[in-house]
Design an enzyme around this catalytic site. Structure first.
Site, PDB file in Angstrom:
ATOM      1  CE1 TYR A 144      35.432  35.471  12.790  1.00 56.60           C
ATOM      2  CE2 TYR A 144      33.688  33.834  12.761  1.00 56.60           C
ATOM      3  CZ  TYR A 144      35.028  34.156  12.868  1.00 56.60           C
ATOM      4  OH  TYR A 144      35.957  33.170  13.041  1.00 56.60           O
ATOM      5  CE  LYS A 194      49.731  43.618  10.823  1.00 58.30           C
ATOM      6  NZ  LYS A 194      51.112  43.140  10.992  1.00 58.30           N
ATOM      7  CG  ASP A 226      52.822  40.691  13.183  1.00 55.84           C
ATOM      8  OD1 ASP A 226      52.600  41.274  14.269  1.00 55.84           O
ATOM      9  OD2 ASP A 226      53.367  41.254  12.212  1.00 55.84           O
ATOM     10  CG  ASP A 254      41.439  26.379  15.873  1.00 55.58           C
ATOM     11  OD1 ASP A 254      40.586  26.493  16.781  1.00 55.58           O
ATOM     12  OD2 ASP A 254      41.219  25.756  14.814  1.00 55.58           O
TER      13      ASP A 254
HETATM   14  C1  IPM Z   1      34.775  28.587  16.413  1.00 54.42           C
HETATM   15  C2  IPM Z   1      34.455  28.228  14.988  1.00 54.42           C
HETATM   16  C3  IPM Z   1      33.410  29.188  14.436  1.00 54.42           C
HETATM   17  C4  IPM Z   1      34.031  30.588  14.423  1.00 54.42           C
HETATM   18  C5  IPM Z   1      32.844  28.832  13.050  1.00 54.42           C
HETATM   19  C6  IPM Z   1      32.335  27.446  12.998  1.00 54.42           C
HETATM   20  C7  IPM Z   1      31.778  29.808  12.645  1.00 54.42           C
HETATM   21  O1  IPM Z   1      35.613  28.209  14.212  1.00 54.42           O
HETATM   22  O2  IPM Z   1      33.864  28.566  17.261  1.00 54.42           O
HETATM   23  O3  IPM Z   1      35.941  28.834  16.720  1.00 54.42           O
HETATM   24  O4  IPM Z   1      34.755  30.925  13.484  1.00 54.42           O
HETATM   25  O5  IPM Z   1      33.767  31.326  15.379  1.00 54.42           O
HETATM   26 MN    MN Z   2      37.423  28.388  15.377  1.00 54.45          MN
END
Ligand code: IPM
Ligand code: MN
Ligand code: NAD
Length: 359
Positions: A144, A194, A226, A254
């Site tokens: 990031y 990984k 994985d 997620d």
């Molecule tokens: C999260 C989101 C953010 C991330 C984005 C919006 C920058 O997906 O908070 O999980 O990737 O951290």
């Molecule tokens: Mn996210």
């Protein structure tokens, strides 16, 4: 980190899409939780993300940044949406800059399957029931923020680069958070990497192992990302605290939303040093739901419970909010993502009702 004294100066950054809807719902609940507590709530609202880009060039305007640095705590909705996707500076850059400005290297993302939600999961209820995982995602490093990053050249020779870089101290401090948290829980840490391919992961594994030696009462296991992605769905109850780097943590949390059946219920808290902590639902701006009043507010509400615990030092009030949410879920007052037909506000009002009855 604890505020101790009153009032609680809360900076609210509603942001884009469903962000304003879920933060307003969460504020209703926070107000009810604080009623009679002796803590006065002072709320200030500022723009971030796409709404900030509508008004100027910066998705994290200087005034928002300053307000964040001097707040008691920050509650954020979500940023981003198709309206701003083509711009040279994206709304998401505002959130990344905020996390960085706050030194928020540790992102706590609890994933629980509340009784009543097992049947909403796409997985078998008996497999997900009782899941209680705390993800500790590194939040200010990795791909990031690594440089160089960017795209160059012209078609058909365009090239792009991202850089994943971690320093030893960055790994150490987030692992320490994970081990400390594990001591308050079931004393088990799973470090996800990984290491069979990536140099950063080999450093991660070495440092996690070293930190683990300083916590002999906590069991450490390493898991490749994985196979972790599979085990998370097959044996979710086998995990307690999971610590991992920024990008893996984004993706895996997620995925973990499949356990309770929706992203709409997952909260998060981000911080590190002495600067204010940032509280947000894990989900994004859900543009397809925005303006319809049907977004699930539980992620944002549960984020305010984390705020009460971590920034206001009021574990009692946090527990009351969590218990009220659990009652509402058990009672089947659910938004459409969980198969119900309740509105965002109706869920929040039900939580408020439970809080008032239990006070
Ligand atoms: C999260 C989101 C953010 C991330 C984005 C919006 C920058 O997906 O908070 O999980 O990737 O951290
Ligand atoms: Mn996210
Ligand atoms: P999203 O998280 O907005 O949505 C993913 C799925 O979850 C969708 O099916 C959506 O309907 C559902 N969902 C999300 N929140 C919900 C809620 N409260 N109630 C019910 N269902 C909910 O992810 P996306 O669609 O990939 O991204 C949309 C935008 O949000 C993008 O611009 C992305 O960059 C941004 N985003 C922001 C954040 C953040 O601000 N923290 C986090 C993730 C994504």
């Amino acid at each position: 980190m604890s505020l101790g004294a009153t009032p609680l100066q809360l900076l609210v950054l509603p942001g884009d899409g469903v962000g304003p809807e879920v933060t307003e719902a969460a504020l209703l609940v926070l107000g009810a939780a604080l009623a009679g507590s002796g803590i006065e709530l002072e709320v200030e609202r500022r723009p971030i993300g796409g709404v900030a880009l509508d008004a100027g060039p910066d998705p994290l305007p200087a005034a928002t940044r300053e307000a964040a640095l001097s707040a008691g705590a920050i509650l954020l909705g979500a940023v981003g949406g198709p309206r701003w996707d083509g711009l040279p500076v994206r709304p998401e850059a505002g959130l990344l800059a905020l996390r960085r400005a706050l030194g928020a290297f540790a992102n706590l993302r609890p994933v629980r399957v509340l009784p009543g939600l097992e049947r909403q999961s796409p997985l078998r209820p008996e497999r997900v029931a009782g899941t209680d995982i705390l993800f500790v995602r590194e939040l200010t490093g990795g791909a990031y923020f690594g440089r160089p990053q960017g795209q160059a050249g012209r078609a058909p020779n365009r090239r792009a680069v991202d850089t994943t870089e971690y320093g030893e101290l960055e790994v150490r401090r987030v692992c320490e958070v994970a081990f400390r948290m594990a001591r308050e829980r079931r004393r088990r840490v799973t470090s996800v990497d990984k290491a069979n391919v990536l140099a950063t992961s080999r450093l991660w594994r070495a440092v996690a192992t070293e930190v683990g030696r300083e916590f002999p009462d906590v069991e450490l296991e390493h898991c490749l990302v994985d196979s972790f992605a599979l085990r998370l769905l097959q044996q979710p109850r086998s995990f307690d605290v999971v610590v991992t780097e920024n990008l893996f943590g984004d993706i895996l949390t997620d995925e973990a939303a499949a356990l309770p059946g929706t992203l709409g219920v997952l909260p998060s808290a981000s911080g590190g040093g002495e600067l204010p902590w940032l509280y947000e639902p894990v989900h994004g701006s859900a543009p397809e739901l925005a303006g319809r009043g049907v977004a699930n507010p539980i992620g944002a509400i549960a984020a305010t419970a984390m705020l009460l615990r971590l920034s206001a030092g009021r574990a009692d009030l946090a527990a009351a909010v969590d218990a009220a949410v659990a009652e509402v879920v058990r009672g089947g007052v659910l938004t459409p993502d969980l198969g119900g037909d309740a509105s965002t506000e109706a869920v929040a009002q039900q939580v408020v009702g439970w809080l008032r009855r239990s006070a």
